[in-house]
Design a protein around this motif. Structure first.
Motif, PDB file in Angstrom:
ATOM      1  N   THR A 169       0.735  -1.351  -0.145  1.00 19.34           N
ATOM      2  CA  THR A 169       0.120  -0.088  -0.036  1.00 19.34           C
ATOM      3  C   THR A 169       0.780   1.158  -0.116  1.00 19.34           C
ATOM      4  O   THR A 169       1.951   1.407   0.421  1.00 19.34           O
ATOM      5  CB  THR A 169      -1.035  -0.153   1.229  1.00 19.34           C
ATOM      6  N   LEU A 170       0.384   2.378  -0.452  1.00 17.73           N
ATOM      7  CA  LEU A 170       1.135   3.718  -0.381  1.00 17.73           C
ATOM      8  C   LEU A 170       1.416   3.881   1.180  1.00 17.73           C
ATOM      9  O   LEU A 170       0.649   4.085   1.822  1.00 17.73           O
ATOM     10  CB  LEU A 170       0.199   4.527  -1.032  1.00 17.73           C
ATOM     11  N   PRO A 171       2.469   4.511   1.580  1.00 21.92           N
ATOM     12  CA  PRO A 171       2.690   4.993   2.708  1.00 21.92           C
ATOM     13  C   PRO A 171       2.634   6.453   2.895  1.00 21.92           C
ATOM     14  O   PRO A 171       1.948   7.037   1.840  1.00 21.92           O
ATOM     15  CB  PRO A 171       4.284   4.737   2.801  1.00 21.92           C
ATOM     16  N   GLU A 172       2.612   6.844   4.138  1.00 24.53           N
ATOM     17  CA  GLU A 172       2.321   8.483   4.226  1.00 24.53           C
ATOM     18  C   GLU A 172       3.497   8.973   3.595  1.00 24.53           C
ATOM     19  O   GLU A 172       4.725   8.959   3.955  1.00 24.53           O
ATOM     20  CB  GLU A 172       2.161   8.640   5.636  1.00 24.53           C
ATOM     21  N   LEU A 173       3.287  10.162   2.632  1.00 24.13           N
ATOM     22  CA  LEU A 173       4.210  10.678   1.956  1.00 24.13           C
ATOM     23  C   LEU A 173       4.330  12.217   2.090  1.00 24.13           C
ATOM     24  O   LEU A 173       5.280  12.652   1.331  1.00 24.13           O
ATOM     25  CB  LEU A 173       4.132  10.142   0.248  1.00 24.13           C
ATOM     26  N   SER A 174       3.272  12.664   2.772  1.00 28.83           N
ATOM     27  CA  SER A 174       3.265  14.244   3.012  1.00 28.83           C
ATOM     28  C   SER A 174       4.469  14.517   3.718  1.00 28.83           C
ATOM     29  O   SER A 174       4.951  13.807   4.607  1.00 28.83           O
ATOM     30  CB  SER A 174       2.021  14.574   3.617  1.00 28.83           C
ATOM     31  N   GLY A 175       5.228  15.411   2.916  1.00 33.28           N
ATOM     32  CA  GLY A 175       6.704  16.075   3.766  1.00 33.28           C
ATOM     33  C   GLY A 175       7.806  15.270   3.511  1.00 33.28           C
ATOM     34  O   GLY A 175       8.743  15.738   3.994  1.00 33.28           O
ATOM     35  N   ARG A 176       7.672  14.176   2.645  1.00 34.88           N
ATOM     36  CA  ARG A 176       8.755  13.449   2.273  1.00 34.88           C
ATOM     37  C   ARG A 176       9.366  13.690   0.908  1.00 34.88           C
ATOM     38  O   ARG A 176       8.732  14.291   0.146  1.00 34.88           O
ATOM     39  CB  ARG A 176       8.143  11.966   2.206  1.00 34.88           C
ATOM     40  N   PRO A 177      10.609  13.474   0.598  1.00 32.41           N
ATOM     41  CA  PRO A 177      10.983  13.753  -0.676  1.00 32.41           C
ATOM     42  C   PRO A 177      10.349  13.293  -1.934  1.00 32.41           C
ATOM     43  O   PRO A 177      10.009  12.275  -1.659  1.00 32.41           O
ATOM     44  CB  PRO A 177      12.496  13.629  -0.641  1.00 32.41           C
ATOM     45  N   LEU A 178      10.181  13.965  -2.864  1.00 31.81           N
ATOM     46  CA  LEU A 178       9.648  13.346  -4.172  1.00 31.81           C
ATOM     47  C   LEU A 178      10.286  12.015  -4.656  1.00 31.81           C
ATOM     48  O   LEU A 178       9.842  11.034  -5.167  1.00 31.81           O
ATOM     49  CB  LEU A 178       9.945  14.357  -5.359  1.00 31.81           C
ATOM     50  N   THR A 186       9.045   3.170  -9.399  1.00 28.35           N
ATOM     51  CA  THR A 186       9.657   2.325 -10.219  1.00 28.35           C
ATOM     52  C   THR A 186       9.810   0.914  -9.805  1.00 28.35           C
ATOM     53  O   THR A 186       9.753  -0.115 -10.356  1.00 28.35           O
ATOM     54  CB  THR A 186      11.417   2.815 -10.156  1.00 28.35           C
ATOM     55  N   GLN A 187       9.718   0.965  -8.358  1.00 28.81           N
ATOM     56  CA  GLN A 187       9.586  -0.672  -7.821  1.00 28.81           C
ATOM     57  C   GLN A 187       8.477  -1.633  -8.310  1.00 28.81           C
ATOM     58  O   GLN A 187       8.352  -2.346  -8.736  1.00 28.81           O
ATOM     59  CB  GLN A 187       9.600  -0.545  -6.397  1.00 28.81           C
ATOM     60  N   HIS A 188       7.236  -0.605  -8.275  1.00 30.02           N
ATOM     61  CA  HIS A 188       5.967  -1.334  -8.421  1.00 30.02           C
ATOM     62  C   HIS A 188       5.281  -1.017  -9.899  1.00 30.02           C
ATOM     63  O   HIS A 188       4.095  -1.518 -10.011  1.00 30.02           O
ATOM     64  CB  HIS A 188       5.076  -0.972  -7.424  1.00 30.02           C
ATOM     65  N   GLY A 189       5.852  -0.205 -10.590  1.00 23.48           N
ATOM     66  CA  GLY A 189       5.463  -0.059 -11.916  1.00 23.48           C
ATOM     67  C   GLY A 189       4.065   0.955 -12.039  1.00 23.48           C
ATOM     68  O   GLY A 189       3.440   0.511 -13.172  1.00 23.48           O
ATOM     69  N   PHE A 190       3.821   1.747 -11.309  1.00 28.49           N
ATOM     70  CA  PHE A 190       2.669   2.441 -11.300  1.00 28.49           C
ATOM     71  C   PHE A 190       3.301   4.001 -11.869  1.00 28.49           C
ATOM     72  O   PHE A 190       4.493   4.246 -11.694  1.00 28.49           O
ATOM     73  CB  PHE A 190       1.996   2.903 -10.173  1.00 28.49           C
ATOM     74  N   GLN A 191       2.201   4.787 -12.191  1.00 34.75           N
ATOM     75  CA  GLN A 191       2.618   6.263 -12.766  1.00 34.75           C
ATOM     76  C   GLN A 191       2.502   7.204 -11.941  1.00 34.75           C
ATOM     77  O   GLN A 191       1.385   7.211 -11.153  1.00 34.75           O
ATOM     78  CB  GLN A 191       1.716   6.230 -13.990  1.00 34.75           C
ATOM     79  N   VAL A 192       3.197   8.366 -12.113  1.00 33.75           N
ATOM     80  CA  VAL A 192       3.197   9.417 -10.885  1.00 33.75           C
ATOM     81  C   VAL A 192       3.094  10.575 -11.562  1.00 33.75           C
ATOM     82  O   VAL A 192       3.883  10.742 -12.737  1.00 33.75           O
ATOM     83  CB  VAL A 192       4.469   9.318  -9.919  1.00 33.75           C
ATOM     84  N   THR A 193       2.115  11.472 -11.556  1.00 30.64           N
ATOM     85  CA  THR A 193       1.992  12.715 -12.021  1.00 30.64           C
ATOM     86  C   THR A 193       2.361  13.936 -11.026  1.00 30.64           C
ATOM     87  O   THR A 193       1.778  13.795 -10.049  1.00 30.64           O
ATOM     88  CB  THR A 193       0.620  12.981 -12.812  1.00 30.64           C
ATOM     89  N   PRO A 216      -4.123   0.397  -1.758  1.00 27.30           N
ATOM     90  CA  PRO A 216      -3.281  -0.818  -2.272  1.00 27.30           C
ATOM     91  C   PRO A 216      -2.640  -0.355  -3.725  1.00 27.30           C
ATOM     92  O   PRO A 216      -3.092   0.473  -4.619  1.00 27.30           O
ATOM     93  CB  PRO A 216      -4.482  -1.732  -2.795  1.00 27.30           C
ATOM     94  N   ILE A 217      -1.282  -0.770  -3.868  1.00 25.40           N
ATOM     95  CA  ILE A 217      -0.552  -0.585  -5.154  1.00 25.40           C
ATOM     96  C   ILE A 217      -0.653  -1.441  -6.012  1.00 25.40           C
ATOM     97  O   ILE A 217      -0.661  -2.711  -5.675  1.00 25.40           O
ATOM     98  CB  ILE A 217       0.855  -0.542  -4.590  1.00 25.40           C
ATOM     99  N   THR A 218      -1.273  -1.287  -7.298  1.00 32.63           N
ATOM    100  CA  THR A 218      -1.364  -1.962  -8.221  1.00 32.63           C
ATOM    101  C   THR A 218      -0.704  -1.475  -9.477  1.00 32.63           C
ATOM    102  O   THR A 218      -0.209  -0.307  -9.655  1.00 32.63           O
ATOM    103  CB  THR A 218      -2.713  -2.311  -8.642  1.00 32.63           C
ATOM    104  N   ALA A 219      -0.592  -2.380 -10.741  1.00 31.15           N
ATOM    105  CA  ALA A 219       0.013  -1.628 -11.845  1.00 31.15           C
ATOM    106  C   ALA A 219      -0.541  -0.807 -12.496  1.00 31.15           C
ATOM    107  O   ALA A 219       0.086   0.173 -13.280  1.00 31.15           O
ATOM    108  CB  ALA A 219       0.311  -2.965 -12.930  1.00 31.15           C
ATOM    109  N   ASP A 220      -1.888  -0.877 -12.400  1.00 31.61           N
ATOM    110  CA  ASP A 220      -2.743   0.598 -12.835  1.00 31.61           C
ATOM    111  C   ASP A 220      -2.822   1.619 -12.210  1.00 31.61           C
ATOM    112  O   ASP A 220      -3.738   2.349 -12.706  1.00 31.61           O
ATOM    113  CB  ASP A 220      -3.761   0.127 -13.631  1.00 31.61           C
TER     114      ASP A 220
END
Length: 318
Positions: A169-178, A186-193, A216-220
């Motif tokens: 699953t996605l972790p808490e990323l607020s305040g973390r480096p991009l 890159t590890q799980h193959g999903f897209q970031v905008t 949940p992290i999925t390929a799409d």
């Protein structure tokens, strides 16, 4: 004139048996030497149509020696294999002179072999007996196991069901480096905008993401990240103090300290250095330190936050 004669023979031969067994029968025919001396003759059956020569077998020798006027009787055993189509099959007895088979021969009267329809084969019940034997073995084995099993024995426990791999699953990323989000993509193959908005975080740090943490992290999966790009520090060198202060305000930065550099000549109130340097990205309201020229005066250091006055109201001279 032929040396031999076959004066008689059966006209119709009825067979016996059938079903899964061959249909069988037997006939006899006579062969007489009509020449004036001894002759050797070879006996055979001449078949026509669908009749097969292998159905007939002459008992005894097929090649025989005849004295003048002597008659021999030939016995023939007939065996028609099962599955032969019912009907009439023609044949004739024949004798040929051994010393001139192409020119000296005689045929007996035409005969007909009558073949009846074969009975259908009985059903193969071998599989039934095998099935019964297997059932008996299973029953006997089960009874023996229950009868001789020691008391208190219990069947071994069943294997535990396989444990499914945990879903990332996605972790808490607020305040973390991009960079952390990009490595995860890159590890799980999903897209970031990525979108940008200045919020006062360190440059390149995430303000918020969509969807939220624990998705949940999925390929799409598609993730949109709002990132604080920071503010580019303007290059203040060679600018007068008033102009530098104005650019600092417009850039949404703060002036925390003005230092003086004593000069004997030159332009007064000219910025000669700054910290951080121009072009560096810093967070919103980042404090800046500038050094300006002070012609023919003693060097003083002003700290607006200590003096509790706005930096844009600081005077170089007291």
């Amino acid at each position: 004139m032929p040396s031999f004669e076959i004066p008689d023979g059966p006209t119709t031969v009825a067979l016996k048996g059938g079903g899964q067994a061959p249909q069988t029968g037997a006939i006899q025919f006579s062969v007489t030497n009509r020449s004036g001396g001894p002759r050797s003759g070879r006996l055979s059956l001449r078949v026509t149509g669908d009749t097969r020569a292998e159905w007939f077998k002459i008992e005894g020798e097929t090649e025989r020696n005849f004295l003048a006027g002597e008659t021999h009787t030939a016995s023939v055993v007939i065996s028609v294999p099962p599955g032969t189509a019912p009907g009439d099959y023609p044949f004739r007895p024949r004798v040929v002179a051994v010393n001139d088979p192409d020119n000296d021969f005689a045929d007996g009267p035409a005969s007909t072999l009558r073949v009846d329809a074969s009975a259908p084969p009985p059903p193969n019940r071998t599989w039934l007996w095998i099935l019964i034997a297997v059932i008996v073995v299973v029953i006997v084995g089960g009874v023996a196991f229950l009868a001789f099993r020691p008391d208190g024995d219990e069947p071994p426990p069943a294997d535990p069901p396989p444990v499914a791999d945990p879903v990332a699953t996605l972790p808490e990323l607020s305040g973390r480096p991009l960079a952390e989000l990009e490595a995860l993509a890159t590890q799980h193959g999903f897209q970031v905008t990525v979108a940008e908005r200045v919020e006062g975080l360190e440059p390149g740090h995430i303000v918020s993401v969509f969807p939220a943490a624990n998705t949940p992290i999925t390929a799409d999966l598609r993730v949109t990240a709002i990132v604080d790009p920071g503010i580019a520090v303007p290059d203040l060198r060679n600018k007068r103090l008033a102009a530098a202060q104005n650019e600092i305000r417009q850039a949404r930065l703060t002036l925390s300290e003005i230092r003086q550099s004593c000069r004997q000549s030159g332009v007064d109130d000219l910025v000669i250095s700054q910290e951080p340097a121009g072009g560096v990205r810093v967070k919103l309201n980042q404090p800046l330190v500038i050094t300006i020229t002070d012609v023919q005066t003693s060097c003083l250091v002003f700290r607006p936050e200590i003096l509790r006055i706005p930096s844009d109201l600081v005077f170089r001279r007291m």
